[in-house]
Design a protein around this motif. Sequence first.
Motif, PDB file in Angstrom:
ATOM      1  N   LEU A 123     -20.462  35.414 -57.249  1.00  0.00           N
ATOM      2  CA  LEU A 123     -20.521  34.307 -56.314  1.00  0.00           C
ATOM      3  C   LEU A 123     -20.578  34.851 -54.894  1.00  0.00           C
ATOM      4  CD1 LEU A 123     -20.416  31.203 -55.951  1.00  0.00           C
ATOM      5  CD2 LEU A 123     -17.927  31.408 -55.780  1.00  0.00           C
ATOM      6  N   TYR A 127     -19.729  31.303 -50.285  1.00  0.00           N
ATOM      7  CA  TYR A 127     -19.452  30.181 -51.183  1.00  0.00           C
ATOM      8  C   TYR A 127     -18.113  30.328 -51.891  1.00  0.00           C
ATOM      9  CZ  TYR A 127     -24.404  30.187 -50.260  1.00  0.00           C
ATOM     10  OH  TYR A 127     -25.623  30.240 -49.609  1.00  0.00           O
ATOM     11  N   THR A 150     -25.036  30.996 -55.804  1.00  0.00           N
ATOM     12  CA  THR A 150     -24.581  29.972 -54.870  1.00  0.00           C
ATOM     13  C   THR A 150     -23.996  28.766 -55.602  1.00  0.00           C
ATOM     14  OG1 THR A 150     -26.722  28.849 -54.811  1.00  0.00           O
ATOM     15  CG2 THR A 150     -26.394  30.657 -53.256  1.00  0.00           C
ATOM     16  N   VAL A 151     -23.587  27.791 -54.812  1.00  0.00           N
ATOM     17  CA  VAL A 151     -23.179  26.490 -55.334  1.00  0.00           C
ATOM     18  C   VAL A 151     -24.193  25.441 -54.873  1.00  0.00           C
ATOM     19  CG1 VAL A 151     -20.740  27.095 -55.385  1.00  0.00           C
ATOM     20  CG2 VAL A 151     -21.686  26.014 -53.341  1.00  0.00           C
ATOM     21  N   ASP A 152     -24.257  24.345 -55.589  1.00  0.00           N
ATOM     22  CA  ASP A 152     -25.169  23.268 -55.236  1.00  0.00           C
ATOM     23  C   ASP A 152     -24.822  22.692 -53.866  1.00  0.00           C
ATOM     24  OD1 ASP A 152     -27.245  21.155 -56.248  1.00  0.00           O
ATOM     25  OD2 ASP A 152     -25.540  19.974 -55.501  1.00  0.00           O
ATOM     26  N   LEU A 157     -20.739  22.472 -56.642  1.00  0.00           N
ATOM     27  CA  LEU A 157     -20.479  23.095 -57.938  1.00  0.00           C
ATOM     28  C   LEU A 157     -21.392  24.293 -58.148  1.00  0.00           C
ATOM     29  CD1 LEU A 157     -20.191  19.853 -60.108  1.00  0.00           C
ATOM     30  CD2 LEU A 157     -18.326  21.192 -59.093  1.00  0.00           C
ATOM     31  N   VAL A 158     -20.945  25.242 -58.951  1.00  0.00           N
ATOM     32  CA  VAL A 158     -21.754  26.418 -59.247  1.00  0.00           C
ATOM     33  C   VAL A 158     -23.090  25.985 -59.838  1.00  0.00           C
ATOM     34  CG1 VAL A 158     -21.957  28.445 -60.747  1.00  0.00           C
ATOM     35  CG2 VAL A 158     -19.822  28.004 -59.541  1.00  0.00           C
ATOM     36  N   ASP A 159     -24.168  26.549 -59.306  1.00  0.00           N
ATOM     37  CA  ASP A 159     -25.519  26.249 -59.783  1.00  0.00           C
ATOM     38  C   ASP A 159     -25.857  27.249 -60.895  1.00  0.00           C
ATOM     39  OD1 ASP A 159     -28.214  25.863 -60.198  1.00  0.00           O
ATOM     40  OD2 ASP A 159     -28.723  25.702 -58.071  1.00  0.00           O
ATOM     41  N   TYR A 182     -12.761  28.120 -55.241  1.00  0.00           N
ATOM     42  CA  TYR A 182     -13.520  27.179 -56.063  1.00  0.00           C
ATOM     43  C   TYR A 182     -12.543  26.353 -56.880  1.00  0.00           C
ATOM     44  CZ  TYR A 182     -17.299  25.446 -59.073  1.00  0.00           C
ATOM     45  OH  TYR A 182     -18.212  24.644 -59.737  1.00  0.00           O
ATOM     46  N   THR A 313     -16.298  19.428 -53.500  1.00  0.00           N
ATOM     47  CA  THR A 313     -16.549  19.080 -54.914  1.00  0.00           C
ATOM     48  C   THR A 313     -15.962  17.722 -55.287  1.00  0.00           C
ATOM     49  OG1 THR A 313     -14.609  20.059 -56.032  1.00  0.00           O
ATOM     50  CG2 THR A 313     -16.433  21.552 -55.491  1.00  0.00           C
ATOM     51  N   PRO A 352     -18.801  25.840 -48.245  1.00  0.00           N
ATOM     52  CA  PRO A 352     -20.123  26.101 -48.816  1.00  0.00           C
ATOM     53  C   PRO A 352     -21.254  25.636 -47.898  1.00  0.00           C
ATOM     54  CG  PRO A 352     -18.665  25.149 -50.465  1.00  0.00           C
ATOM     55  CD  PRO A 352     -17.953  25.053 -49.150  1.00  0.00           C
TER      56      PRO A 352
END
Length: 412
Positions: A123, A127, A150-152, A157-159, A182, A313, A352
Amino acid sequence: MTVTHTSAADLLRRQDPELADVLLGELVRQSTTLQLNAAENFTSPAVLAALGSPLANKYAEGYPGARHHGGCEIVDVAERLAVSRACALFGAEHANVQSHSGSSAVLAAYAALLRPGDTVLALGLPYGGHLTHGSPANFSGRWFDFVGYTVDAESGLVDYEHVRALARLRRPKAIVCGSISYPRHLDHALFREIADEVGAYLIADAAHPMGLVAGGAAPNPVPYADVVCATTHKVLRGPRGGMILCGAGLAERVDRAVFPFTQGGAQMHTIAAKAVAFGEASTPAFAAYAHQVVANARVLAAGLAAEGLAVTTGGTDTHLITVDPAPLGVDGPTARGRLAAAGMVLDCCVLPHGTARGLRLGTAALTTQGMGEAEMARIAGMLAGVVRGSAGGARVREDVRELTAAFPPYPG
């Protein structure tokens, strides 16, 4: 010289009053402010007793039955006990309990599985990745070729599709799943699937959620990861230190990566304290505690959102919450300073997809003190009032003293 636990404080006060004042001052600070740091907790008196035991005197390089120093018969028992309890608690085939910290556990995991220059997928630091996940200021970023997933942008959230695409493109030697900020559970099975597709090791850095795993309040990464690194403090409520869990096939490589490759003598008093914590974490009372930590975090997150802070999130699955105070008109460092003055202690963190810094907070320590959902709702209102400046810091400081007096970390 005879020293008992009841006389230890008096002995220090007579011999070194300057340092005794420092220790007393820290106890007062912890006992009269709200400890909202997501990475901190209160150990039990039994853990503290092990840390202050005569095992601190023993040099014990090596492993039980194969030490480089004589006189290790007793400390070998302590380490074997810690190892067996860790394996039973987390369902692991092998445990190394010698790592001095979470970072040193990650270093040993890399040393066991990688060579300098290998590509590692983790990660990205913007992020929520840890320093050991590729920071250029850290050994990880200097020795290995880290690629950050990355995250969305909308959900935070984790992509996972991005993880898969990067893995296919870069063919890493290892994939790291884990974060310092996270707040949601990770899909370890999906990470395993991606790692298998590209022939990579899977390393779970579970420093934050491992205490929840012990209490059955978070999914266990052990069945999926080749190596699991964790701390023994945070939610697990043990001494400051690290541990590594793995299968039998990697046990020798992991052990040699800890000693002699990255560390020397084991800290036997800390290992004994880890054994105490693992024993405590195997009880129904700890399971109830772990679930209450999560329940408290969800109430606190909902309360902060209702007060106008932007909760990343949209909530949390764990003990950890990250929020952006910008909707209340301040940035993270300013908010942290205001809260510290009011007796509410927490951290800043990266947010993020932005350069701004938000707030990271957790409920592990407050829950150890016995606080529940009602207190979390009250704290959410106090925190928001301080951040936006609508509540006087002095008045909130008195509210904090009232709460901590009602829920002391060490009664009596």
